[in-house]
Design an enzyme around this catalytic site. Structure first.
Site: not given
Ligand code: UD1
Length: 438
Positions: A34-35, A112, A136, A326
């Site tokens: 999915k990701n 997301r 989520d 995850d």
């Molecule tokens: C993706 C995955 C999710 C997984 C996560 C971490 C998808 C659709 N989802 O989510 O399943 O749990 O990676 O492996 O691929 N953060 C910030 N600012 C930002 C971006 C992120 O502070 O601009 C923080 C987030 O709040 C979190 C951390 O960074 O604490 C990780 O987020 P990120 O790696 O961006 O996860 P996603 O891409 O949202």
């Protein structure tokens, strides 16, 4: 070939019923990730032409992404293949060059990954108007790292009531250092940089295998990317018109693979997890081994065996190659019946412990202290009526139900359907006592 049609709503209604299951045996095929696939689909915005994506999981989030991209002007069709239940769907995505830049809010705020259209739209067309992303609910999920990186490349952003408007008069390359290796930000910046003027470097980039998968697809479209799989990505921008469509096979889903392995851990058994890529799951495999499971690579997957009670081990989530957040609901569930006490530390989403209340309904002994969970293994779980709070936690509750005496009913299973391709059918084929009931 047929127009893309959603899984029927009926498939997401009802409940999952699980009962204590004996040893699991046989083979399970791991669907595409999915990701990864949601970003691969977004990448098709970048260049005109006809794309073919294989090993696409049959999940709700793919439906939503398909709906979003259709609204943005892509045509998405399913190509008939002999065995989509095992091999996943094959999608044809047609980009005829007529792309809109306003993403309908009611679709975009459901997942997301909708934020991943921002990079390609700004890179290609210099504008985007989109809802702040949903998905989520693990507590706050900001996108400041995405925006700061895109601003360094020349974009400007304004916020509307619940949305985001981005503009760029031609993106340019930049040296970007991420304050945290965000998966989504790395992917957005990659897609924005592909046809920016000049060279972009992304330092402290996320290294998840799904990002490598996206890089490979972008490369086959004509992008110049160096450092794939490392924490420093270098993208030499090319003219948008020199990019072309491509065919690509989605990488295997390491979280779905881990789910079937954790089911073996909970029920005992001997299962071949076909398609699982052990090099993408090394840290987790080492933890599984520490807990007493037997893990062995095969030519085309991972063989997993487990019998007797697991041993408790402490676990901390970290960006790849660390233990993915995850995996955590699965690990907490396994630790819930392990011998001993373990501390599980969540370093990515401090709010990602909501399912613990549901696990307690089975009789699990878990307490939360800040971003740590203290899990005292109990000998037996007892069946319960529980609610899936999100995709991965929902799957973990199903796995818990397989090890609990009596019956377990899992409600709100639409969350599970967003990310799991026939979880129930795959578990049942291994001998688990689980079914969907209207
Ligand atoms: C993706 C995955 C999710 C997984 C996560 C971490 C998808 C659709 N989802 O989510 O399943 O749990 O990676 O492996 O691929 N953060 C910030 N600012 C930002 C971006 C992120 O502070 O601009 C923080 C987030 O709040 C979190 C951390 O960074 O604490 C990780 O987020 P990120 O790696 O961006 O996860 P996603 O891409 O949202």
């Amino acid at each position: 070939m047929s127009e893309y049609s959603r899984l029927s709503d009926d498939q997401s209604s009802g409940v999952i019923v699980a009962a204590q299951s004996g040893p699991l045996t046989g083979e399970v095929t791991v669907p595409g990730a999915k990701n990864s696939v949601l970003k691969l689909m977004a990448a098709a915005l970048l260049a005109d032409g006809v794309y073919e994506l294989s090993h696409v999981p049959r999940i709700g989030d793919v439906d939503i992404m398909a709906e979003l991209l259709t609204q943005l002007g892509l045509r998405i069709e399913k190509i008939a293949i002999p065995n989509p239940e095992q091999d996943g769907q094959k999608l044809r995505i047609v980009n005829s060059g007529n792309i809109a830049t306003v993403a309908p809010f009611e679709i975009a705020d459901r997942i997301r990954a909708s934020v991943n259209v921002v990079g390609p739209l700004l890179g290609r067309l210099g504008e985007v108007d989109i809802a702040l992303p949903g998905g989520d609910d693990f507590g706050g999920r900001p996108i400041d790292i995405h925006l700061r990186g895109l601003e360094a490349m020349g974009a400007t952003f304004t916020f509307s009531d619940d949305g985001l408007i981005g503009r760029a008069n031609g993106l340019h390359g930049a040296d970007i250092s991420l304050e945290f290796p965000s998966v989504g930000a790395t992917e957005n910046l990659l897609m924005a940089a592909v046809c920016a003027t000049g060279t972009t470097t992304i330092a402290n980039a996320a290294r998840e295998p799904e990002i490598g998968d996206l890089c490979l697809m972008l490369r086959s479209m004509g992008a110049h990317i160096e450092g794939i799989g490392t924490q420093q990505l270098v993208i030499h921008g090319v003219a948008q018109t020199s990019l072309q469509s491509t065919t690509h096979t989605t990488v295997a889903d390491r979280v779905q693979a881990a789910t079937y392995m954790s089911a073996v851990a909970m029920c005992g058994g001997d299962v071949h997890v076909k398609g699982a890529i052990i090099t993408h799951m090394e840290m987790l495999m080492s933890r599984f081994t520490d807990m007493g499971m037997t893990i062995a690579p095969t030519d085309d997957g991972i063989h997993v065996r487990s019998s007797g009670r697991l041993s408790a081990v402490d676990i901390s989530t970290l960006p790849y190659p660390g233990i993915a957040t995850d995996y955590k609901p699965l690990l907490v569930t396994m630790l819930g019946v392990s011998d001993g006490t373990a501390v599980v530390t969540e370093n990515l989403y401090p709010g990602r412990f909501r399912y613990i209340e549901e696990l307690r309904k089975f009789g699990a002994d878990i307490t939360i202290d800040g971003h740590h969970a203290v899990v005292r293994g109990v000998e037996h779980l007892t069946g319960a009526v529980v609610h899936a709070p999100d995709i991965r936690a929902g799957a973990a509750l199903v796995v818990a139900g397989l090890a609990a005496s009596g019956m377990t009913e899992i409600r709100d299973i639409h969350h599970i359907d967003r990310g799991y391709d026939d979880l129930v059918g795959r578990l049942a084929a291994l001998g688990a006592a689980v079914s969907r009931v209207d």
